[in-house]
Each structure stands twice: as structure tokens, then as C-alpha cells.
Design a protein around this motif. Structure first.
Motif, PDB file in Angstrom:
ATOM      1  N   TYR A  94       0.825  -1.213   0.000  1.00 62.36           N
ATOM      2  CA  TYR A  94       0.000   0.000   0.000  1.00 62.36           C
ATOM      3  C   TYR A  94       0.861   1.267   0.000  1.00 62.36           C
ATOM      4  CZ  TYR A  94      -3.258   3.601   1.582  1.00 62.36           C
ATOM      5  OH  TYR A  94      -3.990   4.759   1.699  1.00 62.36           O
ATOM      6  N   GLY A  95       1.841   1.333   0.913  1.00 60.24           N
ATOM      7  CA  GLY A  95       2.681   2.524   1.008  1.00 60.24           C
ATOM      8  C   GLY A  95       3.510   2.765  -0.240  1.00 60.24           C
ATOM      9  N   PHE A  96       3.911   1.690  -0.919  1.00 66.43           N
ATOM     10  CA  PHE A  96       4.666   1.798  -2.163  1.00 66.43           C
ATOM     11  C   PHE A  96       3.803   2.398  -3.259  1.00 66.43           C
ATOM     12  CE2 PHE A  96       6.921  -0.943  -5.632  1.00 66.43           C
ATOM     13  CZ  PHE A  96       7.534   0.187  -6.145  1.00 66.43           C
ATOM     14  N   ILE A  97       2.576   1.911  -3.381  1.00 64.39           N
ATOM     15  CA  ILE A  97       1.665   2.448  -4.402  1.00 64.39           C
ATOM     16  C   ILE A  97       1.378   3.921  -4.122  1.00 64.39           C
ATOM     17  CG2 ILE A  97      -0.623   2.202  -5.454  1.00 64.39           C
ATOM     18  CD1 ILE A  97      -0.456  -0.808  -4.755  1.00 64.39           C
ATOM     19  N   LYS A  98       1.273   4.266  -2.858  1.00 65.73           N
ATOM     20  CA  LYS A  98       1.074   5.673  -2.478  1.00 65.73           C
ATOM     21  C   LYS A  98       2.274   6.519  -2.913  1.00 65.73           C
ATOM     22  CE  LYS A  98       0.363   8.627   1.575  1.00 65.73           C
ATOM     23  NZ  LYS A  98       0.249   8.655   3.059  1.00 65.73           N
ATOM     24  N   GLN A 102      -3.348  -6.793 -11.184  1.00 70.09           N
ATOM     25  CA  GLN A 102      -3.356  -7.662 -10.010  1.00 70.09           C
ATOM     26  C   GLN A 102      -3.476  -9.118 -10.445  1.00 70.09           C
ATOM     27  OE1 GLN A 102      -6.777  -7.120  -7.518  1.00 70.09           O
ATOM     28  NE2 GLN A 102      -6.180  -8.703  -6.058  1.00 70.09           N
ATOM     29  N   ILE A 103      -2.448  -9.892 -10.168  1.00 72.75           N
ATOM     30  CA  ILE A 103      -2.450 -11.333 -10.432  1.00 72.75           C
ATOM     31  C   ILE A 103      -2.745 -12.010  -9.112  1.00 72.75           C
ATOM     32  CG2 ILE A 103      -1.102 -13.282 -11.304  1.00 72.75           C
ATOM     33  CD1 ILE A 103       0.753 -11.022 -12.596  1.00 72.75           C
ATOM     34  N   ASP A 104      -3.875 -12.720  -9.007  1.00 73.47           N
ATOM     35  CA  ASP A 104      -4.326 -13.115  -7.675  1.00 73.47           C
ATOM     36  C   ASP A 104      -5.451 -14.138  -7.780  1.00 73.47           C
ATOM     37  OD1 ASP A 104      -4.951 -13.040  -4.886  1.00 73.47           O
ATOM     38  OD2 ASP A 104      -4.505 -10.897  -4.818  1.00 73.47           O
ATOM     39  N   ALA A 105      -5.570 -14.969  -6.768  1.00 75.84           N
ATOM     40  CA  ALA A 105      -6.729 -15.855  -6.665  1.00 75.84           C
ATOM     41  C   ALA A 105      -7.923 -15.139  -6.042  1.00 75.84           C
ATOM     42  CB  ALA A 105      -6.382 -17.087  -5.829  1.00 75.84           C
ATOM     43  N   HIS A 106      -7.661 -14.016  -5.365  1.00 76.07           N
ATOM     44  CA  HIS A 106      -8.677 -13.310  -4.593  1.00 76.07           C
ATOM     45  C   HIS A 106      -8.804 -11.870  -5.054  1.00 76.07           C
ATOM     46  CE1 HIS A 106      -6.698 -16.441  -2.135  1.00 76.07           C
ATOM     47  NE2 HIS A 106      -7.927 -16.727  -1.740  1.00 76.07           N
ATOM     48  N   CYS A 107      -9.990 -11.295  -4.879  1.00 75.01           N
ATOM     49  CA  CYS A 107     -10.212  -9.904  -5.292  1.00 75.01           C
ATOM     50  C   CYS A 107      -9.501  -8.902  -4.387  1.00 75.01           C
ATOM     51  CB  CYS A 107     -11.709  -9.583  -5.282  1.00 75.01           C
ATOM     52  SG  CYS A 107     -12.635 -10.304  -6.647  1.00 75.01           S
ATOM     53  N   ASP A 108      -9.416  -9.215  -3.083  1.00 81.70           N
ATOM     54  CA  ASP A 108      -8.836  -8.293  -2.099  1.00 81.70           C
ATOM     55  C   ASP A 108      -9.553  -6.950  -2.097  1.00 81.70           C
ATOM     56  OD1 ASP A 108      -7.095 -10.313  -1.495  1.00 81.70           O
ATOM     57  OD2 ASP A 108      -5.351  -9.408  -2.477  1.00 81.70           O
ATOM     58  N   LEU A 109     -10.874  -7.016  -2.251  1.00 81.80           N
ATOM     59  CA  LEU A 109     -11.712  -5.812  -2.271  1.00 81.80           C
ATOM     60  C   LEU A 109     -12.654  -5.750  -1.077  1.00 81.80           C
ATOM     61  CD1 LEU A 109     -12.616  -5.728  -6.078  1.00 81.80           C
ATOM     62  CD2 LEU A 109     -11.144  -4.096  -4.864  1.00 81.80           C
ATOM     63  N   ARG A 110     -12.340  -6.484  -0.025  1.00 83.56           N
ATOM     64  CA  ARG A 110     -13.170  -6.470   1.181  1.00 83.56           C
ATOM     65  C   ARG A 110     -12.915  -5.188   1.974  1.00 83.56           C
ATOM     66  NH1 ARG A 110     -15.094 -11.710   2.984  1.00 83.56           N
ATOM     67  NH2 ARG A 110     -14.486 -13.366   1.539  1.00 83.56           N
ATOM     68  N   THR A 111     -13.954  -4.751   2.670  1.00 87.72           N
ATOM     69  CA  THR A 111     -13.840  -3.570   3.509  1.00 87.72           C
ATOM     70  C   THR A 111     -13.444  -3.991   4.919  1.00 87.72           C
ATOM     71  OG1 THR A 111     -15.618  -2.528   2.230  1.00 87.72           O
ATOM     72  CG2 THR A 111     -15.039  -1.519   4.344  1.00 87.72           C
ATOM     73  N   THR A 158      -8.421  -2.801   9.267  1.00 85.26           N
ATOM     74  CA  THR A 158      -8.482  -1.791   8.217  1.00 85.26           C
ATOM     75  C   THR A 158      -7.511  -2.098   7.080  1.00 85.26           C
ATOM     76  OG1 THR A 158      -9.077  -0.113   9.856  1.00 85.26           O
ATOM     77  CG2 THR A 158      -8.265   0.675   7.716  1.00 85.26           C
ATOM     78  N   TYR A 159      -6.303  -2.538   7.451  1.00 88.12           N
ATOM     79  CA  TYR A 159      -5.278  -2.784   6.442  1.00 88.12           C
ATOM     80  C   TYR A 159      -5.033  -4.282   6.259  1.00 88.12           C
ATOM     81  CZ  TYR A 159      -4.688   2.196   7.017  1.00 88.12           C
ATOM     82  OH  TYR A 159      -4.939   3.545   7.073  1.00 88.12           O
ATOM     83  N   SER A 160      -6.123  -5.014   6.162  1.00 88.69           N
ATOM     84  CA  SER A 160      -6.054  -6.459   5.935  1.00 88.69           C
ATOM     85  C   SER A 160      -5.458  -6.764   4.569  1.00 88.69           C
ATOM     86  CB  SER A 160      -7.456  -7.070   6.017  1.00 88.69           C
ATOM     87  OG  SER A 160      -7.462  -8.409   5.561  1.00 88.69           O
ATOM     88  N   HIS A 161      -4.806  -7.914   4.481  1.00 84.25           N
ATOM     89  CA  HIS A 161      -4.325  -8.397   3.178  1.00 84.25           C
ATOM     90  C   HIS A 161      -5.484  -8.595   2.215  1.00 84.25           C
ATOM     91  CE1 HIS A 161      -5.399 -12.830   3.328  1.00 84.25           C
ATOM     92  NE2 HIS A 161      -5.769 -12.391   4.505  1.00 84.25           N
ATOM     93  N   ALA A 162      -6.687  -8.825   2.750  1.00 82.19           N
ATOM     94  CA  ALA A 162      -7.874  -9.029   1.914  1.00 82.19           C
ATOM     95  C   ALA A 162      -8.541  -7.717   1.518  1.00 82.19           C
ATOM     96  CB  ALA A 162      -8.874  -9.917   2.648  1.00 82.19           C
ATOM     97  N   TYR A 165      -9.126  -2.640  -2.251  1.00 83.35           N
ATOM     98  CA  TYR A 165     -10.183  -1.717  -1.822  1.00 83.35           C
ATOM     99  C   TYR A 165      -9.552  -0.433  -1.287  1.00 83.35           C
ATOM    100  CZ  TYR A 165     -13.968   0.321   0.924  1.00 83.35           C
ATOM    101  OH  TYR A 165     -14.893   1.188   1.459  1.00 83.35           O
ATOM    102  N   ASN A 166      -8.552  -0.569  -0.420  1.00 82.87           N
ATOM    103  CA  ASN A 166      -7.902   0.603   0.159  1.00 82.87           C
ATOM    104  C   ASN A 166      -7.203   1.436  -0.906  1.00 82.87           C
ATOM    105  OD1 ASN A 166      -8.681   0.041   2.822  1.00 82.87           O
ATOM    106  ND2 ASN A 166      -6.926  -1.291   3.161  1.00 82.87           N
ATOM    107  N   VAL A 167      -6.546   0.784  -1.841  1.00 81.03           N
ATOM    108  CA  VAL A 167      -5.865   1.506  -2.922  1.00 81.03           C
ATOM    109  C   VAL A 167      -6.863   2.309  -3.743  1.00 81.03           C
ATOM    110  CG1 VAL A 167      -4.677   1.183  -5.132  1.00 81.03           C
ATOM    111  CG2 VAL A 167      -3.834   0.019  -3.082  1.00 81.03           C
ATOM    112  N   LEU A 168      -7.964   1.675  -4.131  1.00 82.71           N
ATOM    113  CA  LEU A 168      -8.940   2.368  -4.968  1.00 82.71           C
ATOM    114  C   LEU A 168      -9.646   3.494  -4.216  1.00 82.71           C
ATOM    115  CD1 LEU A 168     -10.540  -0.642  -6.891  1.00 82.71           C
ATOM    116  CD2 LEU A 168      -8.928   1.045  -7.782  1.00 82.71           C
TER     117      LEU A 168
END
Length: 349
Positions: free
Chosen positions: A160-164, A177-186, A192-196, A200-203
Motif C-alpha cells: 500500500y505505502g509503495f503504491i502511495k 493484479q495477479i491473484d486468486a482473490h479480489c482483495d476488495l473487502r472492507t 483496516t489494512y487487511s491483506h484481503a 479496496y484501500n488503494v482504490l
């Protein structure tokens, strides 16, 4: 400038050297720098990603440096910074708190009625914010020095901090994003800063990310599905099942890749959760899901992105397991090799 006159790229990897056995031993020596982030506080199933960095470094010595696609790209210098043991210690401590917290809420108990749990969730979320700022400061410093930067996790919350930091250098860019999961959970499991929750946090927080292209997704909840549907102009998801069905019915991987590349903007950041691959290649990743890609499919995709004239601006590689150092670390090291080379080639001018 490193003197390479006495370095034999055909010889055995020297453990006294750095990443990939290369003789680049400082940030100043290298054109591309890897920041290792040994953090996995919020992993929700298997653990081990925080301790995958050293096994990947060890496995990287087994990689032959010659590749017709890359030539002598490695001579630009690939260097991995030392692992910060304070970050690992903080991760270990908060991980224990997170395990207790998740066990508590899974039984339906109310957090507000338990002072210890209230303190735990506060500590964990503050720890996530601390990690984000730590990554931001380190990657920003490297970017300000004109370095190409990659991040090696750790869990998927780490970039997250790198993208920022990248968002301060680029007005707009996309994330592949290459991933098995969306990682768009709130705030998954209250974190707040879950791997999942990384995407969502980036967007939600980083407006410069104008496009998220997800591939290989095969495990997601209804909330994430609804979020994708509500943001179709900004999110494009290539679900694993749909990709497989297209190929079963006669389409080639090339045609799918062409469509993925076309969905990306000019500048691209790659966020590579290793569980996007078939779990036979990464059996000890935190949350393996059947399906996924072969490693060569991803290498081909990245090659085509660069060939299209798009610019790679950074990458992360996360969620590599450490319970079987040979199997998981070997695949992680080789995918890291491909990412380093293509990032460098993409920015050779």
C-alpha cells in the motif's frame, strides 16, 4: 560503478554476493532495488509469508543469469536491501494478537464488551498504519534517488505505502493484479489494512490509480462482486473460470493476453500475489485455491505488456510460503527474476 570484469555469470552463484548471486552490494550500485517487507499480521489462513524472504534470496542463487529475452539486463544492477528484523518482530507480536481477536469474533462475541479485544483491534490497525508509512518512506526515498523499485512480501497488505509513493510521481497509472482473490473487502475481520482489503484501500485512497485489472480471480464474496459491478469503469476482472472456459472452447492464451493488455493504461504497476498461480507451484501460500496460472503464462503476459510499449513503474511479489523452502522459494525467486528484468527493460530509455 561496480567492476564486473572479474565476475563470471556462468559460474555457481556466490552466497557472499547478493540477490541472484550478483555482485551489487548497495543501493548505490544498483539500478533496481528490492525492498523486503516481512509482515503478515492479518493473514486469514496459513502463515509463513513473512519468513519467505531469506529462502527466496537463497533460491535466487540457483538461477542462470543468461536468458535470450533479457540479455545482459542484470548488468544494470539488482539489489535487495537487508531485511528489517524490527518489522518482523512487530509483525510476530501483532500476529498473535490478531489470532486471538479473530478467534474471539468468530464465536459471535461483541468486541465492545471486551476491553482487551478493543485494545487489540486498535493496536493491530495502528500497526498496519505504521507499516504503510514505513513502506512509503523507504520506497519514496528509493524513487527519489531515481531507482526502479520492487517490493517483496510478506502478505498482500504490504505494498500500500509503495503504491502511495508511486502516486506522487505519476499522475495516473493502472494496477495489474495477479491473484486468486479480489482483495476488495472492507476492513476484513475488522482489520483496516487487511491483506484481503489491499485493493479496496488503494482504490478508495489513491485517486491516481485510474484502472485495476484483475486476473485469475477465483475466490470472492458477494460484497466484492457488488463493488466490481459498481466500479466497472475503473475495475476490469478476468475471472479464472471465464478464462478457462474460453480456452476450453478453443481460444488461445495469446488472445486472452491481448485483451488483458488492451485493458491496461500506459503506465502499469504489477501486484503479484503468488496464489494467482496454480497451487501446485506454491503449495504453502497462505490461502491456496485450485485453478490459476502456470508460471510461463504470467511470464508471457508480462513480456507482451512490455512489447506493447506500456511502461512498468514498479511491482510487488507477495504471499510466497516458507514452510517448504525449496518448492515455494524456487518459484518465488524465478518469478522475481522475471519481474526484475522486465521492469528494467521497460525503463531502459
Amino acid at each position: 560503478m561496480v567492476d564486473l570484469s572479474n565476475f563470471d555469470p556462468n559460474s555457481v552463484g556466490n552466497p557472499e554476493n547478493g540477490l541472484f548471486g550478483l555482485p551489487f552490494n548497495s543501493v548505490e550500485d544498483a539500478g533496481l532495488v528490492i525492498l523486503p517487507v516481512p509482515w503478515e499480521v492479518t493473514v486469514s489462513y496459513g502463515s509463513g509469508a513473512a519468513r519467505a524472504i531469506d529462502p527466496i534470496l537463497k533460491a535466487s542463487l540457483q538461477i542462470d543469469l543468461f536468458d535470450p529475452d533479457y540479455g545482459n539486463t542484470w548488468k544494470k544492477g539488482f539489489y535487495m536491501m537487508d531485511l528489517d528484523k524490527k518489522i518482523l518482530t512487530k509483525s510476530d507480536y501483532l500476529r498473535k494478537e490478531a489470532e486471538l481477536f479473530v478467534d474471539y469474533i468468530c464465536h459471535g462475541d461483541e468486541v465492545g464488551k471486551n476491553n482487551f479485544m478493543c485494545k487489540s483491534i486498535r493496536d493491530i490497525n495502528e500497526g498496519g498504519a505504521y507499516l504503510n508509512n514505513w513502506v512509503y518512506e523507504h520506497t519514496k526515498s528509493l524513487l527519489d534517488k531515481g531507482k526502479l523499485v520492487g517490493l517483496l512480501g510478506g502478505d498482500h497488505s504490504t505494498p500500500y505505502g509503495f503504491i502511495k509513493a508511486l502516486a506522487e510521481q505519476h499522475d495516473s497509472f493502472g494496477v495489474l493484479q495477479i491473484d486468486a482473490h479480489c482483495d476488495l473487502r472492507t476492513a476484513y475481520e475488522g482489520f483496516t489494512y487487511s491483506h484481503a482489503s489491499i485493493m479496496y484501500n488503494v482504490l478508495e485512497d489513491i485517486a491516481q490509480v485510474n484502472k485495476l485489472v484483475q486476473i485469475g480471480i477465483r475466490d470472492f464474496c458477494e460484497q466484492e462482486w457488488d463493488y466490481i459491478q459498481a466500479n466497472q469503469g475503473r475495475i476490469q476482472t478476468f475471472f479464472d473460470r471465464q478464462i478457462k472456459e474460453r480456452m476450453y472452447e478453443g481460444e488461445s492464451w495469446q488472445s486472452v493476453v491481448d485483451e488483458i493488455v488492451a485493458a491496461l493504461p500506459q503506465k502499469v504497476y504489477i501486484s503479484f500475489d503468488i496464489d494467482g498461480l496454480d497451487p501446485k507451484l506454491c503449495p504453502n501460500t497462505g490461502t491456496p485455491v485450485q485453478g490459476g496460472f502456470e508460471a510461463c503464462q504470467i511470464s508471457y503476459l508480462i513480456k507482451k505488456i512490455v512489447a506493447s510499449g506500456r511502461q512498468l513503474i514498479g511491482f510487488d511479489l507477495v504471499e510466497v510460503g516458507s514452510n517448504n523452502e525449496v518448492a515455494d522459494a524456487n518459484v518465488g525467486a524465478r518469478m522475481l527474476w522475471h519481474l526484475c528484468n522486465w521492469l528494467t527493460i521497460s525503463n531502459k530509455n
